[in-house]
Motif scaffolding. Structure first.
Motif, PDB file in Angstrom:
ATOM      1  N   THR A 305       0.707  -1.289  -0.035  1.00 19.12           N
ATOM      2  CA  THR A 305      -0.128  -0.062   0.055  1.00 19.12           C
ATOM      3  C   THR A 305       0.766   1.286  -0.048  1.00 19.12           C
ATOM      4  OG1 THR A 305      -0.130  -0.107   2.409  1.00 19.12           O
ATOM      5  CG2 THR A 305      -1.975  -1.034   1.226  1.00 19.12           C
ATOM      6  N   THR A 308      -3.486   4.129   2.221  1.00 20.33           N
ATOM      7  CA  THR A 308      -4.440   3.276   2.407  1.00 20.33           C
ATOM      8  C   THR A 308      -4.540   2.710   0.848  1.00 20.33           C
ATOM      9  OG1 THR A 308      -6.081   4.905   2.073  1.00 20.33           O
ATOM     10  CG2 THR A 308      -5.703   4.469   4.325  1.00 20.33           C
ATOM     11  N   HIS A 317      -8.743   0.854  -1.886  1.00 13.01           N
ATOM     12  CA  HIS A 317      -8.181   1.360  -0.500  1.00 13.01           C
ATOM     13  C   HIS A 317      -8.393   0.237   0.417  1.00 13.01           C
ATOM     14  CE1 HIS A 317      -6.941   5.432  -1.639  1.00 13.01           C
ATOM     15  NE2 HIS A 317      -7.783   5.383  -2.591  1.00 13.01           N
ATOM     16  N   THR A 325      -1.859   0.292   6.912  1.00 10.74           N
ATOM     17  CA  THR A 325      -2.883   0.906   6.780  1.00 10.74           C
ATOM     18  C   THR A 325      -2.798   2.414   7.224  1.00 10.74           C
ATOM     19  OG1 THR A 325      -4.653  -0.040   7.549  1.00 10.74           O
ATOM     20  CG2 THR A 325      -3.910  -0.788   5.273  1.00 10.74           C
TER      21      THR A 325
END
Length: 352
Positions: A305, A308, A317, A325
């Motif tokens: 990632t 996010t 996301h 995240t």
């Protein structure tokens, strides 16, 4: 049935609701698909005595302070469920339940979300399914021999189910400590941890942990040395029930055993302890099976990632799964900031 919307949010717990709040503020068209039959997310399924690590005012989603619970500094799980239900209603979030999402697919310029209630096509998807639904059990020799009386954190409810029994609780984190403290008075308890328990100072709670986690993420983003964040302070927040059991000498941990046998466990030196039940408080893994068709998992099953946003799929996301995240994003107070950032990125994508 086929539906179209700008954004599909998968999961109606705290992360999904925080996402919905910010998507609504940005004027986007969206739907929240929740597998549960009632509001409250995973908080509906926790053990009876669970307490938050922070006072109510420091456990709030964006836009609405959690009210204090009468007589309690640290609210219980039912108080959180009621707060989430009221939050969902207050902001008129478009939650559809029960809807179980099976898979997410690329479909031209859109993402296609398949569920047991139909198909949604969307410009973007937020996955906010958490980890409660994917408990982790370590592989230990002899597990089959021990028998069926093995539970994970997700299955434990209260000490009445184990009164007078010999119980082994495995796990040196917050869940392990809280459940061990719960059982310490009415059972013959053995608490087993991988390393000696590390209690945080009694005056440290979720407020300080959120600040530490945020400071660590900012330092890493600027290329500074990793200070270890929350993990450098300890593993266990000394909420009042844990503190009380610890101070009475009821939370003395043994090192991890090496194997199980029929009716007990054994250490490497040959020491044996018989047990009627084992409760594995050994954590969770992200519940991401619905994203498998996107083929985003790298080494170790991790999805890369950037903030996010999935590095290899900018329309996706991931929200609320842990520090990867967003700092403290698996907490009530921490998820709001990352939900805001995700919603802003999605708004730019949709309106481009």
């Amino acid at each position: 049935m086929t539906n179209r919307t700008q954004v599909v949010v998968i999961g109606g717990g705290q992360a999904g609701l925080a996402a919905g709040y910010h998507l609504r503020r940005l004027g986007l068209d969206f739907v929240v698909l929740d597998a549960q039959t009632e509001p409250g997310g995973a908080w509906q399924h926790t053990w009876d005595s669970l307490r938050l690590f922070s006072p109510a005012a420091y456990s709030s989603l964006p836009g609405r302070l959690m009210p204090a619970q009468s007589g309690e500094t640290y609210p219980d799980a039912q108080h959180v469920v009621e707060y989430l239900a009221e939050y969902e209603k207050r902001y008129e979030l478009p939650v559809e339940r029960p809807v179980r999402v099976a898979s997410v697919h690329r479909d031209g310029q859109l993402l296609r979300v398949e569920s047991d209630s139909g198909t949604w096509h969307a410009r973007a998807v937020i996955s906010a399914t958490g980890s409660w639904w994917r408990p982790f059990l370590p592989a230990v020799p002899g597990q089959t021999a021990f028998g069926d009386r093995q539970l994970h954190t997700v299955e434990y409810r209260n000490p009445a189910d184990f009164a007078g029994q010999r119980v082994i609780v495995v796990g040196g984190g917050n869940s392990g400590a809280q459940i061990a403290a719960d059982l310490a008075y009415d059972t013959d308890l053995n608490w087993v941890t991988q390393r000696p328990p590390r209690f945080l100072a009694d005056d440290i709670d979720g407020r300080a942990l959120f600040d530490v986690a945020t400071a660590r993420r900012r330092a890493l983003d600027k290329g500074r040395t990793d200070t270890g964040g929350v993990a450098s302070l300890g593993d266990i927040v000394a909420v009042p029930p844990v503190r009380a059991a610890r101070d009475r000498g009821l939370l003395k941990a043994s090192p991890m055993f090496s194997r199980l046998f029929a009716g007990g466990v054994e250490w490497a030196d040959g020491t044996r302890v018989e047990a009627d039940a084992i409760i594995w408080c050994t954590g969770f893994r992200p519940a991401l099976s619905h994203l498998a068709p996107l083929q985003l998992r790298g080494r170790g099953g991790h999805i890369a990632t950037e903030g996010t946003r999935a590095a290899d799929e900018p329309r996706l996301h991931l929200l609320g799964y842990g520090d990867w995240t967003g700092p403290a994003s698996a907490t009530l107070i921490g998820v709001g900031r990352t939900a805001r950032d995700a919603a802003r990125e999605i708004a730019e994508l949709v309106r481009a």
